[in-house]
Write a protein that holds these residues in place. Sequence first.
Motif, PDB file in Angstrom:
ATOM      1  N   LYS A   1      43.323  95.898  16.036  1.00 40.43           N
ATOM      2  CA  LYS A   1      44.642  95.995  15.419  1.00 40.43           C
ATOM      3  C   LYS A   1      45.538  96.928  16.233  1.00 40.43           C
ATOM      4  CE  LYS A   1      46.454  98.068  11.186  1.00 40.43           C
ATOM      5  NZ  LYS A   1      46.044  98.630   9.893  1.00 40.43           N
TER       6      LYS A   1
ATOM      7  N   LYS B   1      55.073  99.352  13.722  1.00 38.92           N
ATOM      8  CA  LYS B   1      54.766  97.924  13.860  1.00 38.92           C
ATOM      9  C   LYS B   1      53.248  97.716  13.821  1.00 38.92           C
ATOM     10  CE  LYS B   1      54.577  95.814  17.949  1.00 38.92           C
ATOM     11  NZ  LYS B   1      55.048  95.443  19.277  1.00 38.92           N
TER      12      LYS B   1
ATOM     13  N   ARG C   1      50.465  96.060  10.506  1.00 34.88           N
ATOM     14  CA  ARG C   1      49.616  94.885  10.726  1.00 34.88           C
ATOM     15  C   ARG C   1      48.471  94.838   9.727  1.00 34.88           C
ATOM     16  NH1 ARG C   1      48.883  95.106  17.280  1.00 34.88           N
ATOM     17  NH2 ARG C   1      50.799  94.017  17.794  1.00 34.88           N
TER      18      ARG C   1
ATOM     19  N   ARG D   1      45.037  84.458  10.483  1.00 28.40           N
ATOM     20  CA  ARG D   1      45.914  85.555  10.052  1.00 28.40           C
ATOM     21  C   ARG D   1      47.323  85.043   9.759  1.00 28.40           C
ATOM     22  NH1 ARG D   1      44.001  90.811  11.390  1.00 28.40           N
ATOM     23  NH2 ARG D   1      46.037  91.583  12.027  1.00 28.40           N
TER      24      ARG D   1
ATOM     25  N   ASP E   1      49.644  89.445  16.016  1.00 24.55           N
ATOM     26  CA  ASP E   1      49.591  90.700  15.252  1.00 24.55           C
ATOM     27  C   ASP E   1      48.261  91.405  15.464  1.00 24.55           C
ATOM     28  OD1 ASP E   1      47.987  89.005  13.858  1.00 24.55           O
ATOM     29  OD2 ASP E   1      48.734  89.588  11.872  1.00 24.55           O
TER      30      ASP E   1
END
Lengths: 430, 227
Positions: free
Chosen positions: A85, A99, A103, A275, A284
């Motif tokens: 991630k 940002k 996620r 996702r 992402d």
Amino acid sequence: MTAPATQPRVVRRYPGSLLLAEIKESFFMAMGALAAHKLRSALTLLGVLVGVFSIIVVMTAMRVLQRNIENDLSRLGSQTFQIRKWPAVYFGGPEGFEKFWRRKNITLAQGRAVMDKATLALNVGLESNFWSGEVSSRYDKSPPNVGLIGATPGGFPARNWIIGEGRGLNDTDVDSAKDVCILGYRLATLLFPLGSALGERVKIDGINYTVIGVLEEKGAALGGDQDNFAVIPLTTGLNRYGAIWRSLSILVQARDQAAYDDTVEQVRGILRAIRKVQPGAEDDFEVFSNDSLIEQFKNFTFTVRIGVAVISSIALVAAGIGIMNIMLVSVTERTREIGIRRAIGAKKRNIMTQFIMEAIVLCEVGGAIGVALGIAGGNLTAYFFEVPPVIPLDWVMIGLLICSVVGIVFGTYPAFKAANLDPIDSLRYE
Amino acid sequence: MSLIHLEKVTRRYQMGGETIHALREVSFTIARGEYVAIMGPSGSGKSTLMNIIGCLDTATSGTYVLNDVNVSEMDDNQLAEVRNKEIGFVFQTFNLLPRANAFHNVELPLIYAGISAEERRRVTVEALTSVGLADRMTHKPNEMSGGQRQRVAVARALVNHPSILLADEPTGNLDTKTGEEIMGVFEELSRQGNTIILVTHEEDIARHARRIVRIRDGLIASDEARR
């Protein structure tokens, strides 16, 4: 006494030796001038010294860091990439950070989906770091810096973990979240100094695990902690340490180098689908490999390099003006000397060469000291990261070259002034 | 055969809008092997004449032929070469490089002449030996007496085997005894066939020469041979 003037001249002339002799002569005169005004020269050199030092110290440190990162990364197996991630390195403001923070986590279910669907991959492993601290056996206990890693069987080849003794994790261990562990080589020898660790029990974070395997020793570990960890089934860790707020990393090993790019694309596609990333939208999650990490590091250091280039060029311009100033003083002080040289046959060109040479020598002495200090300073980072010292030969060359350029650029005007003095006036100069 | 031939040499300076005539159509000839003294009070133009003969300065008009070469039309680089090869200067204030030792001072003209290192070494040692300073080669000017310094200067002037030895008040900064010693050196050099031009305002010194040229107001006042 000497031969009469009518005697035919026996002297032979060598055009090439003039320049060589001139440079040698200028060099020794320059060193003499330097020695004659030690404080003044030292202060003048200082500018060049600082400029070159700043270049060399940063370039050396960068190279050391890069080598350090390369060493760290070599832990990943070949043709392996990792999905997380969070990016591996991030140099930016808080808005970018947010940002990543927004996620969705990479969950066990997503990981399992990748394992099922990634047909091109040789191995897929899931992994998470759960805890780090003290591990104890009935014989001894470790320092409180042992990492506890949860993994799946596929993670072993991807991580380049080779079982030295006993067995690795299997699917049953993971599916039923057994209390078993595999120890890194150094940890095993520390906790069980007398014999095999297999079948023994170790206590990690208050819970007992049965040792089912010991990993082979990892090569020469520079940091010393490449073997200092314990591996447990991922599910065991998720049960104990919680799964909700946890984002896993996925390790994927491609079959070979040729299939690498296709494998990356396939895994990206699978993850985007599960996702629910909109077509055209950014991933992402982050995919990185050894190469992409080094690339990222280089991109980051590029910015630093530009910064250093700007700062040191300002320093060098300031230093150059100092050099010019001192050379102008020197020309005035040595007007008489210039007159003498002109009277005994020096051409304007010879005087130019001499004074430019002096400026270069002045710069090079400062530059050489700057290079030496820069290498020493930059390698402090090598000492700190416990990697071998580096001498960036290319930057040493560039640094010294820049010194010569500064000498030539800022020495030319004073030298021009010296060369164009009137010989008669300068001979009478007091 | 004349070594130096000046034909109607004139030198004018502009000084604050005023024109100064340092030399007015001076003509004379010096033959090879002569020992000439140029005399005159300050402001007479003798220094200008010396600078022109020494190729440090060029005439405003007129011609100067040195060793069958017309020097008056040469550019700066060519003049430097002529100074290097044809003229040996000896100055009143010695004009040695203060930070260089005797050897290096004498070697310097040879460096500008582009002579190889071994040959430079040989010729330099020879020149210093000839003025009796073989044992002072590594001494710097400030470690030597006035007489010794002037002898280093003479060695430097002679090292390239020039056509002319041009001495500007060579004894001006020396006591009488040392001055006589230096004049003895010139005497000896003259006897060996060197052409010497001595610029001075002292009668005693000029008396060593075999010809005396007197300058006054930019003109030759008298030109007489002695003995």
